[in-house]
Motif scaffolding. Structure first.
Motif, short mmCIF file in Angstrom:
data_model
loop_
_atom_site.label_atom_id
_atom_site.label_comp_id
_atom_site.label_asym_id
_atom_site.label_seq_id
_atom_site.Cartn_x
_atom_site.Cartn_y
_atom_site.Cartn_z
N UNK A 43 0.80 -1.21 0.00
CA UNK A 43 0.00 0.00 0.00
C UNK A 43 0.83 1.27 0.00
N UNK A 44 0.23 2.35 -0.51
CA UNK A 44 0.87 3.67 -0.54
C UNK A 44 0.46 4.44 0.70
N UNK A 45 1.40 5.04 1.38
CA UNK A 45 1.10 5.75 2.62
C UNK A 45 0.48 7.11 2.36
N UNK A 46 -0.28 7.58 3.33
CA UNK A 46 -0.89 8.91 3.24
C UNK A 46 0.17 9.99 3.09
N UNK A 47 1.27 9.84 3.84
CA UNK A 47 2.33 10.84 3.78
C UNK A 47 2.99 10.89 2.41
N UNK A 48 3.14 9.72 1.76
CA UNK A 48 3.74 9.68 0.43
C UNK A 48 2.86 10.42 -0.58
N UNK A 49 1.54 10.21 -0.46
CA UNK A 49 0.61 10.89 -1.36
C UNK A 49 0.65 12.39 -1.13
N UNK A 50 0.65 12.79 0.14
CA UNK A 50 0.68 14.21 0.49
C UNK A 50 1.94 14.89 -0.06
N UNK A 51 3.07 14.20 0.07
CA UNK A 51 4.34 14.75 -0.42
C UNK A 51 4.33 14.86 -1.94
N UNK A 52 3.82 13.83 -2.60
CA UNK A 52 3.79 13.82 -4.06
C UNK A 52 2.91 14.94 -4.61
N UNK A 53 1.76 15.17 -3.97
CA UNK A 53 0.81 16.17 -4.45
C UNK A 53 0.98 17.53 -3.78
N UNK A 54 1.98 17.60 -2.88
CA UNK A 54 2.28 18.86 -2.19
C UNK A 54 1.03 19.40 -1.49
N UNK A 55 0.41 18.55 -0.70
CA UNK A 55 -0.77 18.95 0.06
C UNK A 55 -0.66 18.41 1.49
N UNK A 56 -1.65 18.69 2.31
CA UNK A 56 -1.63 18.28 3.71
C UNK A 56 -2.17 16.86 3.87
N UNK A 57 -1.64 16.17 4.86
CA UNK A 57 -2.07 14.79 5.11
C UNK A 57 -3.57 14.72 5.41
N UNK A 58 -4.09 15.75 6.09
CA UNK A 58 -5.52 15.76 6.41
C UNK A 58 -6.37 15.81 5.14
N UNK A 59 -5.90 16.57 4.15
CA UNK A 59 -6.63 16.64 2.87
C UNK A 59 -6.60 15.30 2.16
N UNK A 60 -5.45 14.61 2.26
CA UNK A 60 -5.32 13.28 1.65
C UNK A 60 -6.29 12.31 2.30
N UNK A 61 -6.38 12.36 3.62
CA UNK A 61 -7.29 11.47 4.36
C UNK A 61 -8.74 11.67 3.91
N UNK A 62 -9.13 12.91 3.74
CA UNK A 62 -10.50 13.21 3.29
C UNK A 62 -10.74 12.65 1.89
N UNK A 63 -9.76 12.82 0.99
CA UNK A 63 -9.93 12.34 -0.38
C UNK A 63 -9.92 10.81 -0.43
#
Length: 217
Positions: A23-43
């Motif tokens: 699996x891909x971590x929330x932090x990895x997604x946030x870093x890749x998209x340059x956004x906040x981890x909380x926004x990633x969690x919502x999406x």
């Protein structure tokens, strides 16, 4: 129909996905998209509700077959648009990415298929990345990195691994462009830097780091 943001998330997760299915971590997604981890969690919750991905606590995110298909089709549109911009509108290969990021969200499948046909069904974009077919299949990579090529063998510059604007601008500055014939004249034993002949006419020197990021065939 999916939003720009949803498609960008699915594309990012696809590119970050491990070939072994980890699996891909929330932090990895946030870093890749340059956004906040909380926004990633919502999406992630939103995309999970649409059956586009699965999330397991402590194990990360994996795309469902449906989510993977959306991601691949977005990548397909992006790379076809890059070919069009580069070949037909003469955008530099360092310029096409940002424009294609906008065009990749056009929803018309008919338009993309017609554009693909108009371009002669290209298999790779201007950076050498494979273009998925309309059924999502990828062709094998026929390229090798320049640092692995034998001395005196003639090859053609066909793509790059590093897509950054600064790297592409550097290649442009030293007159390295797609389609050029390259011949390695000399490899320095100390740092593996290369002396190249371009189109049997001009000699240049490049570092091993640059050579590792150039694709040839």
């Amino acid at each position: 129909m999916y939003s720009f943001t949803e498609e960008n998330y699915l594309k990012a997760i696809y590119k970050l996905s491990d070939v072994d299915g980890n699996g891909v971590s929330t932090n990895s997604i946030a870093e890749n998209l340059e956004t906040k981890a909380a926004s990633v969690t919502d999406m992630i919750k939103k995309l999970s509700n649409k059956k586009l991905l699965k999330y397991e606590k402590y194990k990360g995110v994996n795309l469902t077959p449906k989510g993977k298909d959306v991601a691949i089709q977005t990548i397909r549109k992006h790379r076809i648009w890059e070919v069009f911009l580069h070949e037909k509108l003469k955008f530099g290969w360092e310029e096409v990415h940002d424009v294609a990021e906008q065009l990749e969200h056009i929803q018309s499948e008919l338009l993309i298929n017609k554009l693909d046909e108009f371009l002669g069904f290209p298999t790779h974009d201007p950076h050498g990345d494979p273009i998925p077919g309309k059924n999502g299949e990828f062709q094998g990579n026929p390229f090798a990195s320049l640092d692995t090529v034998e001395i005196h063998k003639k090859v053609v510059l066909s793509g790059v691994i590093n897509h950054s604007v600064s790297f592409l601008q550097h290649l442009k500055k030293i007159d390295l462009t797609l389609g050029q014939q390259l011949t390695i004249i000399e490899r320095n034993d100390y740092d593996q830097s290369l002396k190249l002949m371009l189109n049997d006419q001009v000699e240049i020197f490049i570092s091993n780091e640059v050579a590792k990021n150039i694709l040839v065939k």
